[in-house]
Design an enzyme around this catalytic site. Structure first.
Site, PDB file in Angstrom:
ATOM      1  N   GLU A   1     -11.986   2.473  -5.062  1.00 54.89           N
ATOM      2  CA  GLU A   1     -11.817   3.126  -6.355  1.00 54.89           C
ATOM      3  C   GLU A   1     -10.946   2.263  -7.275  1.00 54.89           C
ATOM      4  O   GLU A   1      -9.978   1.657  -6.836  1.00 54.89           O
ATOM      5  CB  GLU A   1     -11.146   4.496  -6.189  1.00 54.89           C
ATOM      6  CG  GLU A   1     -10.904   5.196  -7.529  1.00 54.89           C
ATOM      7  CD  GLU A   1     -10.268   6.562  -7.374  1.00 54.89           C
ATOM      8  OE1 GLU A   1     -10.982   7.479  -6.910  1.00 54.89           O
ATOM      9  OE2 GLU A   1      -9.073   6.718  -7.691  1.00 54.89           O
TER      10      GLU A   1
ATOM     11  N   PHE B   1      -9.350   2.098 -11.607  1.00 54.96           N
ATOM     12  CA  PHE B   1      -9.164   2.858 -12.849  1.00 54.96           C
ATOM     13  C   PHE B   1      -9.206   1.911 -14.046  1.00 54.96           C
ATOM     14  O   PHE B   1      -8.864   0.728 -13.915  1.00 54.96           O
ATOM     15  CB  PHE B   1      -7.844   3.641 -12.828  1.00 54.96           C
ATOM     16  CG  PHE B   1      -6.606   2.788 -12.726  1.00 54.96           C
ATOM     17  CD1 PHE B   1      -6.011   2.252 -13.865  1.00 54.96           C
ATOM     18  CD2 PHE B   1      -6.023   2.530 -11.489  1.00 54.96           C
ATOM     19  CE1 PHE B   1      -4.872   1.472 -13.778  1.00 54.96           C
ATOM     20  CE2 PHE B   1      -4.885   1.747 -11.386  1.00 54.96           C
ATOM     21  CZ  PHE B   1      -4.300   1.215 -12.539  1.00 54.96           C
TER      22      PHE B   1
END
Length: 602
Positions: A21, A23
């Site tokens: 993941e 951001f």
């Protein structure tokens, strides 16, 4: 591909998988650095990545852009977060439409946190109140196009029994509304996670569960993350980490072993979990150390489907052929051909299209900032200085050139010395590939394609050269009937010895049960389209320097007077044959220069 299909396939193959993941960063430079990092971390073998959506949608456009880049350019399956916070229905629909257009088939639907500066969550006018409303909206408007994920919270096991029962009931309602899998919040208490999995399974939730794993990077970061999310920290973690909390390196080393032990327990527990989702925090080293500690890299299956990276956007998924000229500038190629009208027979584009070869709105630019470019390339003032830069690049001592966004590929090292030699002679190469006569498809340097196949390459060189040296080279080339070439100047005057209008395959593969695959080609029309970009990059390089400075004059003159040439040696059995005309022409050129100098000296 949908993530649930990837999980299902890994289950069938009894293979442990992992994902990352990221951001969206706050700055343009941060974004560029992150995209470079995602590209590097792709080599760690994630099945997919996912991109978060900032509370309040502050970075929503950037999330969409990152999804587009990761799917289309980096060629990695991407899941997009989508929250209800500050998101009217219209904005949600735009995000979903963009995601579909870019080939994204996976969405993590979240209610989201309160916007910055607010303690309480509240819906916006025309927005969604709960995560389940977002799930239902996606299913209603997109059918089964998207895989939908939701968040799961193992920490709920610490709640009183009645509250826990409510949380599990609400999770089950979301699942029944059309959810395909669950990402969990980070956790460090492995028993808490295992018990939570058993509890939701007992409630009839059968979809895949993906555990969220957060590498321990620093003590302060560890404390902050667990405090914000109110995560239980096992006493064993505190006992191991607190004594070394001021030593970041030691924290990371011990933390890696603690989290790796946790991952092993998850994979060994009989709960049907065979994948790990790493919250990278946009950092590389911690995740890489963890995968190495778990002995999960390198992957057993490292065969590339094609010798270049495939785009995962819908209209390019089936693209199987590209002209070699853009090999070192993938982003430019994807952008330049994004709107070409069609892809007949899997080809890269139709030269009859009115959009073919136009520089259009994308423009041409050097990837580096002016400051970085000057650090990289300095202030060359002579042709010898220019040659030296190209030689350093060929020898992997320079990480980029204006025509090459990245350092030389691993196959370039096979011919690095020969390339360095011809660059010293004045043939300034911007693209090349060595001859390959039947390397196995699992070869670490040349391999690509399905198992038990063989791949082939014709030797290829592309370079800038001055008119006198070019004339000597053409004389040598025309003595070898196996060589074809194209020569073009900035005005677009084309010269070639190739009498065929068709493409010349320079890379191909032979695989069991398949027709011959020829993914890389040379042809006149695409070379002429590439020519504009190649010369413009040289002009952009010159503009980095002060007006009328020696460096600007040198590079401008070089661009204006040089010819762009590509040469293919069609006998792939002889890896050195392509270089022989260059050595001979170079020797003649040096002798000519020496003679001229002697006459002038006299």
């Amino acid at each position: 591909m949908k993530i649930s299909q990837k999980i299902q396939q890994s289950s069938k193959d009894d293979k442990v998988w992992w994902s990352f993941e990221y951001f969206p960063p706050r700055t343009a430079q941060g974004l560029q650095n992150l995209l470079d990092r995602i590209e590097r971390m792709r080599a760690l073998g994630p099945e997919f990545i996912d991109i978060t959506w900032n509370a309040g949608g502050r970075t929503s456009d950037l999330t969409s852009e990152m999804v587009k880049t990761c799917q289309g350019l980096i060629g990695i399956e991407t899941c997009m977060h989508l929250t209800c916070t500050n998101m009217p229905k219209e904005k949600v629909d735009i995000a979903l439409k963009d995601a579909k257009q870019h080939g994204c088939r996976n969405v993590l639907a979240l209610r989201g946190d309160p916007p910055m500066g607010k303690d309480e969550w509240e819906a916006v006018d025309g927005g969604f109140v709960h995560g389940i409303d977002l799930v239902k909206h996606i299913r209603k408007n997109y059918g089964d196009y998207f895989d939908i994920a939701v968040a799961g919270f193992p920490q709920h096991m610490s709640l009183p029994p009645e509250d826990l029962a409510n949380e599990i009931r609400w999770l089950k309602e979301k699942i029944d509304a059309g959810v395909n899998f669950i990402f969990t919040q980070m956790f460090y208490d492995v028993d808490l996670f295992i018990n939570w999995v058993k509890a939701i399974r007992a409630a009839g939730i059968t979809i895949p569960i993906v555990p969220g794993i957060a590498p321990i990077q620093t003590w302060n970061g560890f404390q902050r993350a667990t405090s914000l999310a109110k995560i239980t920290i096992p006493q064993s973690f505190r006992d191991a980490l607190e004594p070394v909390q001021n030593n970041d390196e030691k924290v990371r080393e011990i933390g890696t072993k603690l989290v790796a032990d946790m991952c092993r327990k998850i994979l060994d527990a009989d709960i049907g979990v065979r994948g790990l989702h790493f919250y990278t925090m946009n950092l590389e080293k911690g995740t890489k150390m963890l995968l190495e500690e778990l002995n999960l890299v390198p992957r057993i299956e490292t065969i590339k489907p094609l010798p270049w990276r495939q785009s995962l956007t819908p209209n390019r998924r089936q693209e199987t052929i590209r002209p070699i000229f853009w090999a070192n500038r993938t982003k430019s190629y994807i952008s330049r051909t994004e709107n070409w009208d069609e892809y007949p027979n899997g080809r890269f584009g139709d030269s009859r299209s009115p959009a073919y070869g136009e520089l259009d709105g994308y423009g041409v630019w050097i990837k580096q900032t002016k400051e970085d470019a000057l650090k990289l390339w300095g202030h060359p003032e002579t042709m010898a200085d220019l040659s030296a830069l190209f030689v350093k690049f060929c020898m992997s001592e320079l990480k980029a050139l204006p025509w090459s966004d990245q350092a030389p590929s691993i196959e370039t090292s096979v011919i690095a010395k020969q390339l360095a030699q011809i660059n010293e002679l004045g043939f300034l190469t911007i693209n090349s590939q060595p001859a390959v006569n039947g390397a196995r498809s699992d070869d670490k340097v040349f391999g690509w394609g399905p198992s038990n196949g063989y791949v082939y390459q014709k030797a290829y060189l592309e370079f800038f050269v001055n008119p006198t040296l070019l004339s000597l080279l053409i004389t040598q080339i025309e003595r070898d009937s196996n060589i074809t070439y194209y020569v073009i100047n900035r005005r677009g005057d084309l010269r070639t010895n190739n009498h065929s209008d068709g493409p010349n395959a320079v890379t191909w593969g032979v695989f069991p049960g398949k027709e011959i695959v020829q993914p890389t080609i040379v042809e006149a029309v695409s070379f002429m389209a590439w020519k504009d970009e190649a010369f413009e990059l040289g002009a952009q390089w010159a503009k980095l320097y002060e007006h009328d400075s020696p460096s600007q004059k040198l590079i401008s003159d070089f661009v204006e007077t040089s010819y762009l040439v590509n040469v293919v040696h069609n006998d792939f059995h002889d890896p050195d044959a392509i270089f022989k005309p260059f050595y001979k022409a170079g020797a003649e050129y040096l002798a000519l220069k020496s003679k001229t100098t002697a006459v002038n000296g006299h």
